[in-house]
Design a protein around this motif. Structure first.
Motif, mmCIF file in Angstrom:
data_model
loop_
_atom_site.group_PDB
_atom_site.id
_atom_site.type_symbol
_atom_site.label_atom_id
_atom_site.label_comp_id
_atom_site.label_asym_id
_atom_site.label_seq_id
_atom_site.Cartn_x
_atom_site.Cartn_y
_atom_site.Cartn_z
ATOM 1 N N CYS A 10 -6.951 7.673 -10.466
ATOM 2 C CA CYS A 10 -6.625 7.897 -11.871
ATOM 3 C C CYS A 10 -7.557 8.948 -12.448
ATOM 4 C CB CYS A 10 -6.744 6.591 -12.656
ATOM 5 S SG CYS A 10 -6.448 6.797 -14.434
ATOM 6 N N ASP A 11 -6.986 9.950 -13.083
ATOM 7 C CA ASP A 11 -7.780 11.024 -13.665
ATOM 8 C C ASP A 11 -8.524 10.559 -14.914
ATOM 9 O OD1 ASP A 11 -8.599 13.786 -13.690
ATOM 10 O OD2 ASP A 11 -7.280 14.090 -15.409
ATOM 11 N N ALA A 12 -8.067 9.466 -15.520
ATOM 12 C CA ALA A 12 -8.679 8.985 -16.763
ATOM 13 C C ALA A 12 -9.795 7.974 -16.514
ATOM 14 C CB ALA A 12 -7.613 8.377 -17.669
ATOM 15 N N CYS A 13 -9.510 6.941 -15.717
ATOM 16 C CA CYS A 13 -10.504 5.875 -15.521
ATOM 17 C C CYS A 13 -11.140 5.895 -14.137
ATOM 18 C CB CYS A 13 -9.876 4.505 -15.781
ATOM 19 S SG CYS A 13 -8.698 3.960 -14.510
ATOM 20 N N ALA A 14 -10.700 6.823 -13.262
ATOM 21 C CA ALA A 14 -11.255 6.997 -11.910
ATOM 22 C C ALA A 14 -10.917 5.847 -10.965
ATOM 23 C CB ALA A 14 -12.769 7.198 -11.962
ATOM 24 N N ALA A 15 -9.942 5.020 -11.319
ATOM 25 C CA ALA A 15 -9.542 3.924 -10.433
ATOM 26 C C ALA A 15 -8.924 4.477 -9.158
ATOM 27 C CB ALA A 15 -8.543 3.017 -11.140
ATOM 28 N N ARG A 16 -9.300 3.915 -8.032
ATOM 29 C CA ARG A 16 -8.730 4.323 -6.742
ATOM 30 C C ARG A 16 -7.522 3.444 -6.446
ATOM 31 N NH1 ARG A 16 -12.190 7.097 -2.421
ATOM 32 N NH2 ARG A 16 -11.955 8.485 -4.205
ATOM 33 N N VAL A 17 -6.351 4.048 -6.506
ATOM 34 C CA VAL A 17 -5.115 3.309 -6.278
ATOM 35 C C VAL A 17 -4.785 3.249 -4.792
ATOM 36 C CG1 VAL A 17 -2.626 3.286 -6.744
ATOM 37 C CG2 VAL A 17 -4.238 3.844 -8.569
ATOM 38 N N MET A 18 -5.132 4.310 -4.073
ATOM 39 C CA MET A 18 -4.825 4.352 -2.644
ATOM 40 C C MET A 18 -5.804 5.276 -1.952
ATOM 41 S SD MET A 18 -2.839 2.922 -0.571
ATOM 42 C CE MET A 18 -3.088 3.037 1.170
ATOM 43 N N GLU A 19 -6.068 4.979 -0.678
ATOM 44 C CA GLU A 19 -6.970 5.802 0.123
ATOM 45 C C GLU A 19 -6.447 5.825 1.550
ATOM 46 O OE1 GLU A 19 -11.334 5.326 -0.403
ATOM 47 O OE2 GLU A 19 -11.278 4.780 1.727
ATOM 48 N N SER B 60 0.833 -1.207 0.000
ATOM 49 C CA SER B 60 0.000 0.000 0.000
ATOM 50 C C SER B 60 0.865 1.254 0.000
ATOM 51 C CB SER B 60 -0.927 0.005 1.217
ATOM 52 O OG SER B 60 -1.829 -1.070 1.176
ATOM 53 N N GLY B 61 1.913 1.230 0.823
ATOM 54 C CA GLY B 61 2.813 2.377 0.855
ATOM 55 C C GLY B 61 3.527 2.581 -0.465
ATOM 56 N N LEU B 62 3.899 1.487 -1.102
ATOM 57 C CA LEU B 62 4.601 1.575 -2.383
ATOM 58 C C LEU B 62 3.702 2.140 -3.474
ATOM 59 C CD1 LEU B 62 7.210 0.966 -3.939
ATOM 60 C CD2 LEU B 62 6.321 -1.345 -4.352
ATOM 61 N N ARG B 63 2.402 1.846 -3.404
ATOM 62 C CA ARG B 63 1.472 2.333 -4.427
ATOM 63 C C ARG B 63 1.453 3.856 -4.524
ATOM 64 N NH1 ARG B 63 -3.611 0.083 -2.511
ATOM 65 N NH2 ARG B 63 -2.863 -1.992 -2.003
ATOM 66 N N LEU B 64 1.803 4.528 -3.444
ATOM 67 C CA LEU B 64 1.820 5.991 -3.461
ATOM 68 C C LEU B 64 2.892 6.538 -4.400
ATOM 69 C CD1 LEU B 64 1.377 6.736 0.348
ATOM 70 C CD2 LEU B 64 -0.324 7.027 -1.451
ATOM 71 N N PHE B 65 3.831 5.682 -4.811
ATOM 72 C CA PHE B 65 4.939 6.140 -5.652
ATOM 73 C C PHE B 65 4.754 5.793 -7.128
ATOM 74 C CE2 PHE B 65 6.633 5.755 -1.374
ATOM 75 C CZ PHE B 65 7.323 6.949 -1.223
ATOM 76 N N VAL B 66 3.681 5.067 -7.462
ATOM 77 C CA VAL B 66 3.437 4.799 -8.874
ATOM 78 C C VAL B 66 2.862 6.069 -9.497
ATOM 79 C CG1 VAL B 66 1.095 3.886 -8.532
ATOM 80 C CG2 VAL B 66 2.426 3.174 -10.514
ATOM 81 N N GLU B 67 3.358 6.454 -10.668
ATOM 82 C CA GLU B 67 2.997 7.752 -11.237
ATOM 83 C C GLU B 67 1.931 7.665 -12.317
ATOM 84 O OE1 GLU B 67 6.572 9.671 -12.490
ATOM 85 O OE2 GLU B 67 7.300 9.984 -10.438
#
Length: 257
Positions: free
Chosen positions: A245-254, A208-215
């Motif tokens: 994601c600004d394009a598909c609205a996927a929630r990567v992290m919360e 989860s912490g690592l996901r914050l670094f995917v661009e």
């Protein structure tokens, strides 16, 4: 005969309040009401109290609640601290023994950047390549990772469910989050000699912490943006910081504020 009974019961089932959608605080409140009601009736006539208990439990099992309007009542009258005890929504709250940033620094997944951290070029390149491979073979990779016999992925931008046949085995915030994690695991395993010794909870916190670094969005490649939001559950409203994601609205992290 069993099939007929099951079909009849299914007519009264409310999937939006049962199964994986069942709200624990509401269920606890309704069970407490059922106990009080059954005892009160049973004091006067024990067999009737048993019947009331059985009917109440069946109603809670099938419909999710005994008293209509329970979510509203729970949200209004249960203290926030009590609701937090039951909250299952994933966050990046850390165990005292696990320093996520230190662990990611130790395996060269991230590096210092002024007063902040950034993903290392080497890890980013390897992660991007692995994300591409996972995205094209998601179900097989998930099945291999979780040791599933009949893996299936129910994709989504606000929740992603993983099944083994008809059995739900795991959930992620989105397909994008699942792809990111599945792609990151072999990279972290190669860099951390004790990866497999970590508990699932510890592995989940690191991922989860690592996901914050995917661009870029691991699912569609769109831009990821931080924002603030209010998440409405059955009986709670929580302020969160989201990475979507600004394009598909996927929630990567919360992250709960």
């Amino acid at each position: 005969m069993r099939t007929t009974v099951r079909r009849r019961l299914d007519r009264y089932r409310q999937p939006e309040y049962t199964g994986e959608n069942r709200c624990t605080p509401c269920t606890v409140v309704n069970l407490a009401i059922a106990v009080v009601l059954s005892v009160a009736v049973g004091v006067s006539f024990t067999p009737l109290g048993v019947v009331v208990a059985g009917v109440s439990l069946l109603a809670i099992y099938l419909r999710g609640y005994l008293v209509p309007g329970t979510p509203t009542l729970t949200k209004r009258y249960l203290p926030e601290q009590v609701l937090q005890w039951f909250d299952k929504r994933p966050t990046v709250a850390l165990d005292a023994d696990l320093d996520v940033e230190a662990q990611l620094l130790a395996v060269d997944a991230v590096e210092p950047a002024d007063d902040d951290l950034r993903i290392t070029d080497e890890f980013e390149t390897a992660w991007d390549e692995e994300i591409t491979r996972v995205r094209g073979d998601l179900e097989r990779r998930v099945g291999s990772l979780l040791e599933l016999d009949d893996p299936a992925v129910e994709r989504g931008t606000d929740v992603c469910r993983v099944f083994d046949g008809d059995r739900l085995v795991a959930r992620w915030p989105s397909t994008a989050a699942l792809v990111a994690d599945v792609a990151a695991i072999p990279l972290l395993r190669d860099r951390a000699s004790n990866w497999d010794d970590l508990s699932r909870a510890e592995q989940g916190q690191l991922l989860s912490g690592l996901r914050l670094f995917v661009e870029r969005c691991p699912d569609c490649g769109g831009e990821l943006l931080f924002s603030e939001d209010h998440v409405e559950s059955c009986c709670r409203t929580v302020d969160v910081v989201t990475y979507d994601c600004d394009a598909c609205a996927a929630r990567v992290m919360e992250i709960e504020r």
